[in-house]
Write a protein that holds these residues in place. Structure first.
Motif, short mmCIF file in Angstrom:
data_model
loop_
_atom_site.label_atom_id
_atom_site.label_comp_id
_atom_site.label_asym_id
_atom_site.label_seq_id
_atom_site.Cartn_x
_atom_site.Cartn_y
_atom_site.Cartn_z
N THR A 78 29.98 28.30 26.98
CA THR A 78 29.99 27.41 28.12
C THR A 78 29.95 25.97 27.64
N PHE A 79 30.34 25.07 28.50
CA PHE A 79 30.30 23.65 28.15
C PHE A 79 28.86 23.23 27.87
N LYS A 80 27.93 23.73 28.69
CA LYS A 80 26.51 23.40 28.50
C LYS A 80 26.03 23.87 27.12
N GLY A 81 26.44 25.08 26.71
CA GLY A 81 26.05 25.60 25.40
C GLY A 81 26.66 24.79 24.27
N PHE A 82 27.90 24.35 24.47
CA PHE A 82 28.57 23.53 23.46
C PHE A 82 27.84 22.20 23.30
N VAL A 83 27.49 21.57 24.41
CA VAL A 83 26.79 20.29 24.36
C VAL A 83 25.42 20.47 23.70
N ALA A 84 24.70 21.54 24.04
CA ALA A 84 23.39 21.78 23.44
C ALA A 84 23.51 21.96 21.93
N ALA A 85 24.51 22.71 21.49
CA ALA A 85 24.70 22.92 20.05
C ALA A 85 25.05 21.61 19.36
N ALA A 86 25.88 20.80 19.99
CA ALA A 86 26.26 19.51 19.41
C ALA A 86 25.03 18.60 19.29
N LEU A 87 24.19 18.59 20.31
CA LEU A 87 22.98 17.76 20.26
C LEU A 87 22.01 18.23 19.18
N ARG A 88 21.88 19.55 19.01
CA ARG A 88 21.01 20.07 17.94
C ARG A 88 21.53 19.64 16.57
N ARG A 89 22.84 19.72 16.40
CA ARG A 89 23.42 19.32 15.10
C ARG A 89 23.26 17.83 14.86
N MET A 90 23.42 17.03 15.90
CA MET A 90 23.22 15.59 15.75
C MET A 90 21.77 15.28 15.38
N ASP A 91 20.84 15.99 16.00
CA ASP A 91 19.42 15.80 15.69
C ASP A 91 19.13 16.21 14.25
N THR A 111 18.60 17.15 -2.05
CA THR A 111 19.39 18.36 -1.84
C THR A 111 19.47 18.69 -0.35
N GLU A 112 18.34 18.63 0.35
CA GLU A 112 18.34 18.92 1.78
C GLU A 112 19.15 17.88 2.55
N ALA A 113 18.99 16.62 2.20
CA ALA A 113 19.70 15.56 2.91
C ALA A 113 21.22 15.65 2.72
N ALA A 114 21.65 16.22 1.61
CA ALA A 114 23.08 16.32 1.32
C ALA A 114 23.74 17.54 1.95
N ARG A 115 22.96 18.45 2.51
CA ARG A 115 23.54 19.66 3.11
C ARG A 115 24.39 19.30 4.32
N ALA A 116 25.41 20.09 4.55
CA ALA A 116 26.27 19.90 5.71
C ALA A 116 25.49 20.22 6.99
N VAL A 117 25.87 19.60 8.08
CA VAL A 117 25.14 19.76 9.33
C VAL A 117 25.16 21.20 9.83
N TRP A 118 26.22 21.94 9.54
CA TRP A 118 26.28 23.33 9.99
C TRP A 118 25.55 24.27 9.04
N ASN A 119 25.06 23.76 7.93
CA ASN A 119 24.34 24.55 6.94
C ASN A 119 22.84 24.48 7.24
N ALA A 120 22.43 25.30 8.18
CA ALA A 120 21.02 25.34 8.58
C ALA A 120 20.66 26.78 8.92
N PRO A 121 19.40 27.15 8.69
CA PRO A 121 18.97 28.50 9.07
C PRO A 121 19.17 28.74 10.56
N ASP A 122 19.41 29.97 10.94
CA ASP A 122 19.64 30.31 12.34
C ASP A 122 18.50 29.87 13.25
N HIS A 123 17.26 30.01 12.79
CA HIS A 123 16.14 29.66 13.67
C HIS A 123 16.04 28.16 13.93
N TRP A 124 16.71 27.32 13.14
CA TRP A 124 16.76 25.89 13.40
C TRP A 124 17.79 25.55 14.47
N GLN A 125 18.72 26.46 14.69
CA GLN A 125 19.85 26.16 15.56
C GLN A 125 19.65 26.66 16.98
N ARG A 126 18.46 27.06 17.34
CA ARG A 126 18.20 27.55 18.70
C ARG A 126 17.51 26.53 19.53
#
Length: 76
Positions: free
Chosen positions: A20-33, A61-76
């Motif tokens: 959904t658009f709402k889910g897409f926006v939420a995921a984008a905001l989490r990645r920006m954060d 090392t952590e700061a250099a990781r890509a934004v999509w490279n995060a554990p699943d529990h961080w992305q909820r």
């Protein structure tokens, strides 16, 4: 001799949730954060890193990781 057939009840398979658009926006905001947090981590000096128990190497090392490279529990 008669054969006895037993019916087997299989679990229902749920269809995949449609994005959904709402889910897409939420995921984008989490990645920006997450990116904002990593950017701030990269700015910490040695004293501040010691305070939070990280080495400069681990922080870099952590700061250099890509934004999509995060554990699943961080992305909820």
């Amino acid at each position: 001799m008669s054969a006895h057939v037993t019916a087997i009840s299989l679990p229902r398979v749920q269809p995949a949730a449609r994005p959904t658009f709402k889910g897409f926006v939420a995921a984008a905001l989490r990645r920006m954060d997450l990116q904002r947090q990593r950017d701030r981590l990269a700015l910490l000096d040695a004293r501040m890193l010691r305070d939070i128990g990280l080495s400069a190497e681990a922080a870099a090392t952590e700061a250099a990781r890509a934004v999509w490279n995060a554990p699943d529990h961080w992305q909820r």
